[in-house]
Design a protein around this motif. Structure first.
Motif, PDB file in Angstrom:
ATOM      1  N   LEU A   1       0.861  -1.166   0.000  1.00 27.67           N
ATOM      2  CA  LEU A   1       0.000   0.000   0.000  1.00 27.67           C
ATOM      3  C   LEU A   1       0.904   1.224   0.000  1.00 27.67           C
ATOM      4  N   MET A   2       0.548   2.243  -0.755  1.00 26.41           N
ATOM      5  CA  MET A   2       1.365   3.459  -0.723  1.00 26.41           C
ATOM      6  C   MET A   2       0.492   4.610  -0.258  1.00 26.41           C
ATOM      7  N   THR A   3       1.031   5.439   0.640  1.00 27.40           N
ATOM      8  CA  THR A   3       0.275   6.603   1.094  1.00 27.40           C
ATOM      9  C   THR A   3       1.121   7.852   0.910  1.00 27.40           C
ATOM     10  N   ARG A   4       0.450   8.952   0.666  1.00 23.77           N
ATOM     11  CA  ARG A   4       1.148  10.224   0.510  1.00 23.77           C
ATOM     12  C   ARG A   4       0.625  11.170   1.577  1.00 23.77           C
ATOM     13  N   ASP A   5       1.543  11.701   2.390  1.00 23.41           N
ATOM     14  CA  ASP A   5       1.142  12.785   3.263  1.00 23.41           C
ATOM     15  C   ASP A   5       1.920  14.014   2.806  1.00 23.41           C
ATOM     16  N   TYR A   6       1.901  15.075   3.561  1.00 25.84           N
ATOM     17  CA  TYR A   6       2.408  16.316   2.991  1.00 25.84           C
ATOM     18  C   TYR A   6       3.889  16.286   2.632  1.00 25.84           C
TER      19      TYR A   6
ATOM     20  N   THR B   1       5.971  13.268   2.908  1.00 29.59           N
ATOM     21  CA  THR B   1       6.572  11.968   2.586  1.00 29.59           C
ATOM     22  C   THR B   1       5.646  11.080   1.780  1.00 29.59           C
ATOM     23  N   VAL B   2       6.266  10.007   1.222  1.00 27.78           N
ATOM     24  CA  VAL B   2       5.494   8.912   0.633  1.00 27.78           C
ATOM     25  C   VAL B   2       5.886   7.681   1.425  1.00 27.78           C
ATOM     26  N   LYS B   3       4.920   6.881   1.795  1.00 25.85           N
ATOM     27  CA  LYS B   3       5.230   5.683   2.583  1.00 25.85           C
ATOM     28  C   LYS B   3       4.694   4.453   1.877  1.00 25.85           C
ATOM     29  N   VAL B   4       5.486   3.399   1.932  1.00 25.13           N
ATOM     30  CA  VAL B   4       5.040   2.115   1.409  1.00 25.13           C
ATOM     31  C   VAL B   4       4.798   1.203   2.587  1.00 25.13           C
ATOM     32  N   TRP B   5       3.629   0.611   2.633  1.00 23.34           N
ATOM     33  CA  TRP B   5       3.248  -0.264   3.734  1.00 23.34           C
ATOM     34  C   TRP B   5       3.121  -1.692   3.213  1.00 23.34           C
ATOM     35  N   ASP B   6       3.486  -2.619   4.076  1.00 27.92           N
ATOM     36  CA  ASP B   6       3.220  -4.017   3.795  1.00 27.92           C
ATOM     37  C   ASP B   6       1.878  -4.326   4.439  1.00 27.92           C
ATOM     38  N   LEU B   7       0.997  -4.938   3.680  1.00 27.91           N
ATOM     39  CA  LEU B   7      -0.333  -5.197   4.245  1.00 27.91           C
ATOM     40  C   LEU B   7      -0.285  -6.082   5.474  1.00 27.91           C
ATOM     41  N   ASN B   8       0.806  -6.811   5.615  1.00 28.34           N
ATOM     42  CA  ASN B   8       0.898  -7.700   6.767  1.00 28.34           C
ATOM     43  C   ASN B   8       1.511  -7.030   7.985  1.00 28.34           C
ATOM     44  N   MET B   9       1.910  -5.777   7.855  1.00 29.50           N
ATOM     45  CA  MET B   9       2.522  -5.110   9.009  1.00 29.50           C
ATOM     46  C   MET B   9       1.834  -3.771   9.248  1.00 29.50           C
ATOM     47  N   GLU B  10       1.123  -3.712  10.346  1.00 35.92           N
ATOM     48  CA  GLU B  10       0.320  -2.519  10.612  1.00 35.92           C
ATOM     49  C   GLU B  10       1.036  -1.483  11.463  1.00 35.92           C
ATOM     50  N   SER B  11       2.125  -1.902  12.086  1.00 32.41           N
ATOM     51  CA  SER B  11       2.703  -1.007  13.091  1.00 32.41           C
ATOM     52  C   SER B  11       3.480   0.159  12.498  1.00 32.41           C
ATOM     53  N   LYS B  12       4.102  -0.088  11.365  1.00 31.91           N
ATOM     54  CA  LYS B  12       4.846   1.023  10.760  1.00 31.91           C
ATOM     55  C   LYS B  12       5.050   0.736   9.290  1.00 31.91           C
ATOM     56  N   PRO B  13       5.364   1.766   8.502  1.00 30.98           N
ATOM     57  CA  PRO B  13       5.534   1.519   7.074  1.00 30.98           C
ATOM     58  C   PRO B  13       6.821   0.757   6.798  1.00 30.98           C
TER      59      PRO B  13
END
Lengths: 443, 301
Positions: A296-301, A303-315
């Motif tokens: 999953l990729m998210t964009r905030d003001y 940074t861009v973060k890539v998340w693993d769907l199996n790890m919720e604690s941090k990108p």
């Protein structure tokens, strides 16, 4: 990258000067279709312009499939809500293509309140030889008809027509920020600030509400939904992001109303970076699944973060887009730039991610090599078909030649919308009212 | 914006850091200056946020996400100020200030001057029609009423509705500008439904305006029970001028000059749009100018 500039042509008669940017021409969304053959843009004036890639020709291999205007139509008109005495903007917020199932192309386009399904089809033949009317449409006098004939289809100049096939309206109290087509190709969801609705593409008079975060007492409202997307492969899964920097993954099989999430992704706040603007810059402006569905990729003001769907604690990965703005947050708050909603995109193989910045800059991050590059989409600084030169922003101290200092950045030139071809290295970048298309250099 | 030329006085109040006071030793005065600078920054941010919340497009619904984020920022600042104790001072000063302002003709003149000066600043701003806090400019919830928690203010301070998580003795203007942006006011005539204002008691301070939007702005500055006589100590405080305040804004915001707009500018713009204000509104407008003036001095210094 080899550069081809495809600047939008304004056909409207009230515009005299192409350089004068009227607000209606500001591009508000860009999207390739699933094969990459078509590229659609929506603008603030409610128009959709669809570009089609030329067939590659052996004679001119260097003109590898350029994009030309294929169809232009007015998708949404400004409306007035008499009940609330408010205008409803015709600006196209999002366009999403449906996968192609026959000769016609279908896309969903939405403004703040209404989603429309458009059919774009070609017509290259027309019937000739009617019995009851002339070729120009005049009705023939029946008494003059002495023989019958069968109309014949004759070839004609290619005509591309767009027709609205469905109008999905009156389902959103708040402003729609996202639409996402489901993998089942039967349903799609539309998301506003507080609710997500699920629609069947065939049915326009009802929709199901699947997420509702509106508090009973609006005074208690502290969080809104900023984006949502269906999983590319699992038709029961979707995610939505919030203004507090969290992402919730929901499973529609769990319950009809998905207010309870299955997974909750949020990075704990870094106390050393805390300021009054921490919450604002953590607000997620875009969320995108990778093509594989694994990330999953998210964009905030900042940074861009890539998340693993199996790890919720941090990108899994965090990329700094323009960290030099961190010290300017107060100014950016004052001129409202801090609320700009940047989008982000994956390339076809999920190895590179791209997002926009200010001064017509856009950034690409290679996830494997960990290299990143800053490029500029501007006519002044690069010629057509020239290779783009990487840019650098200098933070402080000595500014080298070719570098730009933070204070000279033009914050009115922002690249919010970009798109990446689903399989090739072709990107579309919207810079205010201009569309730039870049592709890889071929040797 | 502030009448210049008045000398700063060393404040007697223990709560207020006295910058430049002669009998403070060096290290602590630096600390105090830093603290005061932080307070100034915070105050400037608060003002800016409140202005942003109040500026709604007349015709198009404002962005709910943006409003929520600004409101959260305002709340965060207020929480901090409450913990500092600065909030208490401000609200107490406001109540006394209003009483003082009512009695002093001089101050009314001064604020008239202020109004004229700020008109020039307003001219630079992007001309937008302001319904201020009007529900017209904001995404509305049909058939939804603003549930306003009414707080009885014993000291006659400004009545503002509180967020439920806050202690009852703290007063937050947190809801003014915010709630109307999310909800539609369905009851125009009922005073108690004014966002952030609490119930009215037929105050002479209360503005008589047909525009509901104006009411909501004014209602937040409403004084329920004005104190009978001004406190001479407080008057002394009011005469302080914090000249550093306007420099801070330009420093903080850096690139462009902030059109320093306070509620009085809104009043002017509102009156230019709406029907002609009645005479009582002019005096209340001055009161509001004075209140803002006082607020800035007290918290800023």
């Amino acid at each position: 990258m080899d550069e081809e500039i495809d600047t939008r042509k304004i056909n409207n008669s009230f515009l005299r000067d192409h350089n004068y940017a009227t607000e209606a021409d500001i591009i508000s969304t860009v999207e390739f279709n699933p094969t990459g053959e078509l590229l659609a843009t929506g603008d603030k004036g409610g128009r959709v312009v669809v570009f089609q890639r030329e067939q590659e020709s052996k004679n001119q291999p260097h003109r590898r499939g350029e994009y030309n205007v294929y169809s232009t139509f007015q998708s949404h008109e400004p409306e007035f809500d008499y009940l609330k005495s408010l205008e409803i903007e015709e600006k196209i917020n999002k366009i999403r293509w449906l996968p192609q199932q026959n000769a016609a192309y279908f896309l969903l386009s939405t403004n703040d309140k209404t989603v429309k399904l458009w059919k774009i089809s070609e017509r290259d033949k027309r019937p000739e030889g009617y019995n009851l009317k002339e070729e120009d449409g005049r009705i023939r006098d029946p008494t003059t008809i002495t023989a019958l004939r069968v109309p014949v289809l004759q070839p004609m100049d290619l005509m591309v027509e767009a027709t609205p096939r469905r109008v999905f309206s009156n389902a959103h109290t708040y402003h729609i920020n996202s639409i996402s087509v489901n993998n089942d190709y039967e349903t799609y969801m539309s998301t506003d600030d507080l609710r997500i609705n699920l629609w069947n593409l065939e049915i326009t008079n009802q929709s199901f509400n699947i997420v509702d975060i509106k508090p009973a007492n609006m005074e208690e409202l502290t969080e809104v939904i900023t984006a949502a997307e269906f999983h590319p492969n699992q038709c029961n899964t979707f995610v939505y992001s919030s203004s507090k920097g969290s992402i919730r993954l929901c499973d529609m099989r769990a319950s009809a109303l998905c207010d309870n999430h299955s997974k909750f992704f949020e990075e704990p706040e870094d106390p050393s970076n805390r300021s009054f603007f921490s919450e604002i810059i953590s607000s997620i402006s875009d969320v995108k699944f990778s093509h594989s569905g694994r990330y999953l990729m998210t964009r905030d003001y900042l940074t861009v973060k890539v998340w693993d769907l199996n790890m919720e604690s941090k990108p899994l990965e965090t990329y700094q887009v323009h960290d030099y703005l961190r010290s300017k947050l107060c100014s950016l708050y004052e001129n409202d730039c801090i609320f700009d909603k940047f989008e982000c995109v994956w390339n076809g193989s999920d190895s590179v991610i791209m997002t926009g910045s200010y001064n017509n800059f856009f950034r690409m991050f290679d996830r494997n090599t960990k290299r990143d590059v800053t490029l500029e989409a501007s006519r002044e600084n690069s010629k057509p078909r020239a290779i783009l030169k990487p840019r650098k922003v200098c933070v402080g101290g000595k500014r080298r030649k070719d570098e730009i200092s933070v204070d000279s950045l033009d914050f009115s030139k922002k690249i919010l919308h970009t798109a990446w071809h689903p399989s090739e290295n072709i990107i579309a970048v919207a810079a205010t009212n201009n569309l730039y298309i870049f592709q890889d250099k071929i040797n | 914006m502030f009448p210049k030329g008045t000398k700063r006085k060393f404040s007697d109040s223990g709560d207020e850091p006295a910058v430049g006071g002669e009998d403070m030793n060096q290290p602590s005065s630096v600390a105090v200056r830093m603290l005061s600078s932080y307070s100034l920054q915070r105050q400037a941010l608060l003002d800016m946020s409140l202005i942003k919340l109040q500026l709604c497009h007349m015709l198009v619904e404002p962005n709910l996400c943006r409003s929520v984020l600004i409101a959260n920022t305002v709340r965060q600042i207020q929480e901090e100020m409450t913990q500092d104790g600065t909030w208490q001072i401000m609200t107490q000063a406001l109540s006394a200030a209003n009483a003082a302002a009512q009695c002093s003709a001089e101050r009314l003149v001064a604020t008239e001057v202020l109004c004229r000066q700020t008109e020039a600043a307003q001219g630079e701003q992007v001309p937008k029609p302001f319904p201020a806090v009007g529900s017209e400019g904001c995404p509305a919830e049909e058939e939804e009423e603003v549930v306003v928690e009414e707080e009885e203010e014993g000291e006659g301070g400004v009545t503002m509705s509180t967020v439920s998580s806050q202690a009852p003795t703290t007063y937050l203007p947190g809801t003014f500008g915010m709630d109307p942006c999310w909800e539609e006011e369905t009851e125009e005539d009922e005073d108690s439904e004014e966002c952030g204002s609490g119930s009215e008691e037929g105050d002479s301070d209360r503005l008589v305006e047909d525009s509901r939007t104006a009411e909501q702005v004014f209602g937040t500055f409403e004084i329920k029970n004005p104190a009978p006589s001004p406190d001479p100590a407080l008057e002394e405080l009011f005469s302080d001028v914090d000249a550093s305040y306007y420099d801070l804004d330009t420093v903080l915001t850096g690139i462009q000059s902030v059109p320093k707009m306070g509620p009085y500018d809104l009043l002017e713009s509102l009156s230019s749009h709406g029907p002609s204000p009645l005479s009582s509104s002019t005096s209340c407008r001055s009161d509001l100018n004075e209140l803002d003036h006082i607020m800035e001095i007290i918290v800023g210094s």
